[in-house]
Design an enzyme around this catalytic site. Structure first.
Site, PDB file in Angstrom:
ATOM      1  N   SER A  23      46.190  21.676  71.117  1.00 12.95           N
ATOM      2  CA  SER A  23      45.747  20.992  72.325  1.00 12.95           C
ATOM      3  C   SER A  23      46.924  20.336  73.048  1.00 12.95           C
ATOM      4  CB  SER A  23      44.722  19.927  71.940  1.00 12.95           C
ATOM      5  OG  SER A  23      43.979  19.490  73.039  1.00 12.95           O
ATOM      6  N   CYS A  26      50.469  14.692  75.260  1.00 12.25           N
ATOM      7  CA  CYS A  26      51.546  14.022  75.987  1.00 12.25           C
ATOM      8  C   CYS A  26      52.580  13.454  75.022  1.00 12.25           C
ATOM      9  CB  CYS A  26      50.981  12.896  76.849  1.00 12.25           C
ATOM     10  SG  CYS A  26      50.023  13.479  78.267  1.00 12.25           S
ATOM     11  N   ALA A  58      50.023  17.699  79.330  1.00  3.96           N
ATOM     12  CA  ALA A  58      49.705  17.495  80.741  1.00  3.96           C
ATOM     13  C   ALA A  58      51.001  17.447  81.544  1.00  3.96           C
ATOM     14  CB  ALA A  58      48.929  16.195  80.921  1.00  3.96           C
ATOM     15  N   GLN A 101      49.094  22.923  80.665  1.00  4.96           N
ATOM     16  CA  GLN A 101      48.026  22.171  81.311  1.00  4.96           C
ATOM     17  C   GLN A 101      48.614  21.482  82.546  1.00  4.96           C
ATOM     18  OE1 GLN A 101      46.483  18.236  79.885  1.00  4.96           O
ATOM     19  NE2 GLN A 101      44.633  19.425  79.397  1.00  4.96           N
ATOM     20  N   TYR A 183      41.859  11.478  85.186  1.00  4.02           N
ATOM     21  CA  TYR A 183      42.948  11.822  86.093  1.00  4.02           C
ATOM     22  C   TYR A 183      42.382  12.378  87.396  1.00  4.02           C
ATOM     23  CZ  TYR A 183      45.533  10.795  81.887  1.00  4.02           C
ATOM     24  OH  TYR A 183      46.023  10.152  80.777  1.00  4.02           O
ATOM     25  N   ARG A 231      39.975  21.961  81.546  1.00  8.79           N
ATOM     26  CA  ARG A 231      39.504  20.903  80.649  1.00  8.79           C
ATOM     27  C   ARG A 231      38.652  19.936  81.451  1.00  8.79           C
ATOM     28  NH1 ARG A 231      42.566  17.366  76.055  1.00  8.79           N
ATOM     29  NH2 ARG A 231      41.861  19.175  74.860  1.00  8.79           N
ATOM     30  N   ARG A 325      45.846  15.358  67.393  1.00  9.58           N
ATOM     31  CA  ARG A 325      46.406  14.455  66.388  1.00  9.58           C
ATOM     32  C   ARG A 325      46.503  15.127  65.026  1.00  9.58           C
ATOM     33  NH1 ARG A 325      43.650  11.318  70.057  1.00  9.58           N
ATOM     34  NH2 ARG A 325      44.660   9.363  70.696  1.00  9.58           N
TER      35      ARG A 325
END
Length: 371
Positions: A23, A26, A58, A101, A183, A231, A325
């Site tokens: 995934s 950042c 991102a 992304q 965002y 997403r 994570r």
């Protein structure tokens, strides 16, 4: 019974060897939007993971669209050159497809890095003025963003297009548009952030208009061989905010426009959100979107165990699992999942000798002796 988590899947014309997605995560470690040594090492680890696809963090489409000063960008020739050089190194570490992304932080831009508190940085303290669908601050006491006018909407839409074209030039194989986590494009969707009185505000159909325009522009600007996914935050977790029904309607519009997948997350647009965290706490949202749209769907959020991931895909709750994570904690998570589920993965031959005796066969083609 063979593992479905380790079975292939096609996203448009792009074939993934398995259904584990790294995934976007950042790293807040870029310089003026440009990738550097940290990204080379970080992404090199992820490229050796044997996941089905790696999605870069991102990546801002303009400088004021960065969340922090350290966020990655793809809005300048310098950004493009730096990321291209990093990717050239990373591709030598593994053969998995790599995508990006693309994002704009909107009113959540000009923030401190998480380990520096994450608060909005005022323009007179080294930050910058932010923009949004409406002049509503994200948090109490923060400066209000400037409402985007017609020229601003055009500028940002074209910025997404230019960044997508840069991505293709440096060989990125897929693009995900970030319409989640509070965002800019999510801000347009949510009635908590969008109170415009023009054609881009009001009804759910009007609020999705700008994100759909951005999707259409990007989809048209890149080759058919490059799948474009999205997403979403399926719910704001706030009464009166974006909800699952509206998200499904948005996803159906995306499907009709050639969206290759839907990556289902949640929250982020309001500090008032109340989320009950637990293992797989967002999977039910992914399942609802998948069942209502038929789009290839990624589930994300506290998916940490191999059997948990296997069950999500086998039971049809999602087509893929996206790990963040868990991958930072264990960059070899797919190796260990393959061992647990009786599957095999391809890893660099330099690592073949690390295969444990009780996991013989987990490394495809592993056969190496010791001089």
């Amino acid at each position: 019974m063979s593992s479905i988590l380790f079975s292939p899947i096609e996203l448009g014309r792009l074939r993934l060897s398995n259904r584990i997605i790294v995934s976007p995560m950042c790293q807040y470690s870029a310089q003026q939007g440009s990738a550097g040594d940290w990204h080379r090492v970080h992404l090199g680890q992820m490229a050796q993971s044997a996941a089905g696809m790696l999605l870069l963090e991102a990546t801002a489409v303009e400088d004021i669209g960065r969340i922090t000063h350290g966020c990655l960008g793809l809005y300048s020739d310098a950004n493009e050159s730096a990321l291209g050089a990093v990717l050239e190194s990373v591709r030598a570490m593994g053969s998995l497809p790599i995508g990006v992304q693309l994002a704009h932080a909107g009113r959540k831009a000009s923030s401190a890095r998480p380990w520096e508190g994450g608060a909005l940085i005022a323009a007179d303290a080294g930050g910058w003025a932010t923009v949004a669908p409406s002049p509503l601050p994200h948090g109490d006491g923060e400066a209000a963003p400037a409402e985007l006018d017609a020229a601003g909407l055009t500028r940002i839409r074209q910025a997404f297009v230019r960044s997508a074209q840069r991505a293709v030039r440096i060989g990125l194989q897929s693009i995900e548009l970030h319409v989640a986590h509070g965002y800019l494009l999510h801000q347009f969707l949510s009635p908590l952030a969008n109170v415009r009185g023009d054609a881009y505000g009001g009804s759910a159909q009007a609020r999705m208009r700008y994100p759909l325009e951005v999707f259409d522009a990007v989809r048209q600007a890149v080759p058919d061989s490059v799948p474009v996914g999205v997403r979403v935050s399926a719910t704001d977790w706030v009464e009166g905010g974006l909800d699952l029904e509206q998200t499904i309607a948005f996803a159906l519009e995306l499907k009709s426009r050639g969206c290759a997948w839907i990556d289902v997350s949640s929250g982020g647009v309001s500090p008032r959100q109340r989320i009950a965290l637990g293992p797989g706490y967002q999977v039910h949202l992914a399942q609802a979107v998948r069942e209502s749209t038929g789009l290839p769907t990624m589930a994300v959020g506290l998916i940490t165990e191999p059997q948990q991931a296997e069950d999500i895909v086998r039971e049809g709750r999602a087509d893929m699992v996206a790990l963040a994570r868990a991958m930072l904690w264990d960059p070899r998570w797919p190796w260990h999942a393959a061992a647990a589920l009786g599957a095999s993965v391809e890893v660099p031959p330099q690592y073949w000798r690390s295969e444990p005796r009780d996991a013989r066969g987990v490394f495809a083609h592993a056969s190496v002796g010791q001089r």
